[in-house]
Design an enzyme around this catalytic site. Structure first.
Site, PDB file in Angstrom:
ATOM      1  N   GLU A 166     -13.756   0.016  -1.418  1.00 32.15           N
ATOM      2  CA  GLU A 166     -14.173  -0.087  -0.023  1.00 32.15           C
ATOM      3  C   GLU A 166     -15.239   0.940   0.325  1.00 32.15           C
ATOM      4  OE1 GLU A 166     -14.944  -1.683   2.369  1.00 32.15           O
ATOM      5  OE2 GLU A 166     -13.132  -2.153   3.537  1.00 32.15           O
ATOM      6  N   HIS A 223      -7.627  -7.869   0.364  1.00 29.22           N
ATOM      7  CA  HIS A 223      -6.256  -7.428   0.076  1.00 29.22           C
ATOM      8  C   HIS A 223      -5.302  -7.706   1.239  1.00 29.22           C
ATOM      9  CE1 HIS A 223      -6.530  -4.016   2.836  1.00 29.22           C
ATOM     10  NE2 HIS A 223      -7.751  -3.815   2.360  1.00 29.22           N
TER      11      HIS A 223
END
Length: 216
Positions: free
Chosen positions: A89, A16
């Site tokens: 994550e 990202h």
């Protein structure tokens, strides 16, 4: 590895864009932090480049920093974004929201082994993310190109899993910068080769006397 027929699949593992916590060097983990203005611009730039790879499938972590990054590519290609919770994550436990300096000072023993109290182990993340990647790849046609928008630790560890690296060498694979990506190419035996790592430009063909694998 599944029993799918080997082909010429490619997998693009895309981290990202930048967030405010990245700039502040804070451990994000599963905390849902959005992209900042720079991160949005990074995603738009990267999307224009990755569209040239003619992706056929797009999957992302549902955390908004990864989902927004994926949406930039969806806007260029028209591909729908599929979200997979297993691509989030690493759970940072007590470390989430702390700066690197705070982690070193408050948790010196855990910092030395990089094991967040109350969080996931590297092995747990590798298996979770690697399994999600394998699941997404199994849905690809033999010449499909999968783009996965996720997170730094999640992608590095998941990549180690599907490449078959033993845990003792995982730290030898460097991380991904914001909005950079790695490319895996499928080999003749159905395994994977790391073609590009932490790239911000499109991969170039490798011309050398090294072992050739046209399907990679």
């Amino acid at each position: 590895m599944s029993d799918r027929q080997p082909g010429k699949r490619r997998v693009v593992l895309w981290r990202h864009g930048q967030t405010a916590w990245n700039v502040e060097n804070r451990f994000q983990g599963k905390t849902d932090i959005p992209l900042d203005d720079t991160g949005l611009q990074q995603a738009e730039r990267a999307a224009r480049l990755l569209a040239a790879l003619s992706p056929t499938a797009l999957v992302a972590s549902p955390l908004q920093r990864a989902a927004a990054t994926a949406q930039a590519l969806a806007g260029v290609t028209g591909l729908p974004v599929q979200h997979d919770r297993d691509l989030v994550e690493r759970d940072g436990g007590a470390w989430e929201g702390l700066t690197g300096k705070e982690i070193r000072e408050r948790y010196p023993a855990e910092y030395a082994t990089w094991q967040p109290p109350g969080g996931e182990t590297s092995a747990q993340v590798a298996k979770r993310v690697g399994t999600a990647l394998e699941r997404a790849v199994d849905a690809l046609p033999p010449t499909g190109v999968l783009v996965v928008a996720s997170h730094g630790a999640a992608l590095r560890l998941g990549m180690c899993h599907i490449l078959g690296f033993p845990e003792e060498i995982w730290e030898r694979l460097g991380g991904l910068s914001n909005c950079s990506w790695s490319v895996l190419g499928e080999m003749r035996d159905g395994g994977w080769r790391l073609v590009e790592h932490n790239a911000g430009t499109l991969p170039e063909p490798v011309m050398s006397d090294d072992s050739d694998d046209s399907s990679a």
